[in-house]
Design an enzyme around this catalytic site. Sequence first.
Site, mmCIF file in Angstrom:
data_model
loop_
_atom_site.group_PDB
_atom_site.id
_atom_site.type_symbol
_atom_site.label_atom_id
_atom_site.label_comp_id
_atom_site.label_asym_id
_atom_site.label_seq_id
_atom_site.Cartn_x
_atom_site.Cartn_y
_atom_site.Cartn_z
ATOM 1 N N SER A 45 3.850 -7.766 -12.277
ATOM 2 C CA SER A 45 2.577 -8.417 -11.939
ATOM 3 C C SER A 45 2.457 -9.750 -12.680
ATOM 4 C CB SER A 45 1.392 -7.510 -12.290
ATOM 5 O OG SER A 45 1.496 -7.060 -13.627
ATOM 6 N N GLU A 101 10.165 0.732 -8.272
ATOM 7 C CA GLU A 101 9.280 1.174 -7.189
ATOM 8 C C GLU A 101 10.068 1.933 -6.120
ATOM 9 O OE1 GLU A 101 7.029 -2.114 -5.615
ATOM 10 O OE2 GLU A 101 6.274 -2.696 -7.595
ATOM 11 N N GLU A 138 -0.195 4.326 -7.439
ATOM 12 C CA GLU A 138 -1.079 3.171 -7.230
ATOM 13 C C GLU A 138 -1.840 3.263 -5.908
ATOM 14 O OE1 GLU A 138 0.673 -0.651 -8.015
ATOM 15 O OE2 GLU A 138 -1.142 -1.718 -7.352
#
Length: 273
Positions: free
Chosen positions: A50, A120, A187
């Site tokens: 991020s 991920e 998430e």
Amino acid sequence: MSSQAQTRRVTAQDIRQRKSGEPIVSLTAYTAPMAAIVDEFADFILVGDSLGMVVYGFDSTVPVTLEMMILHGQAVMCSTRKALVVVDLPFGSYEESREQALRNAARVLKETGCGAVKLEGGVRMAETVRFLVERGIPVMGHVGLTPQAVNVLGGFKAQGRSKAEWPAILADAEAVAQAGAFSLVVEAVSEPLAAEITRRVDVPTIGIGASVTCDGQILVLDDMLGLTGRVPKFVKTYGNLAEAVRNAVSAYADEVKARQFPSESHVYSLKPE
Ligand code: KIV
């Protein structure tokens, strides 16, 4: 023994053992000064990709490189002593093959000294997770909304809004946990789905926009400090640092213009902490 010698860093195994225990506290950090503050309170610190959005101003995490992650990982490791530091593997650095993932994850561990990496993906990444863990690399998984896939998902959208999508997300979580991940970021999924994932996997779930039913929580530090312009709806801001910075810069600009700047400031010396 000095008190410094008694403090040991939290390990991936320590986090793994916190399933259904005291909630796990975590935040992102990307720079040495911020990480030093977070280290006092967090069980683990994520050097998240991020940073591409909140530090570099990109529209997504897609342009983030391995070199960026390593430099920020080094900065965070330099100023922290207690929390486990987890560094994200960026888009394109692990998906091609298990061997590519191992080569780049090993580089991150060697060059930063961090204790784990995060990647991920669910079912499609399970074989890679197992390959890394069997070769000595602690891996945190990340399911639900996976921001590196934004171009396929069509935006940063909540996942599993329709019950028909649940089986795939549950299968992702179970596959990564069974492959040996020590923990899972979940998430942007609804509370009942987060609760079901947390019930089904035997490793701690770390929620972000995924309700209190998870075993721990993470937020992007700059979002919760009020430093970023647009934050996701679920983020509670605990400060307004953008306003504080604006006020300080404005006061400085006024003093410079009025020639009120303290006269001794030309002497370069560090103030005591
Ligand atoms: O990159 C990141 O900061 C993350 C968190 C949103 C979990 O992956």
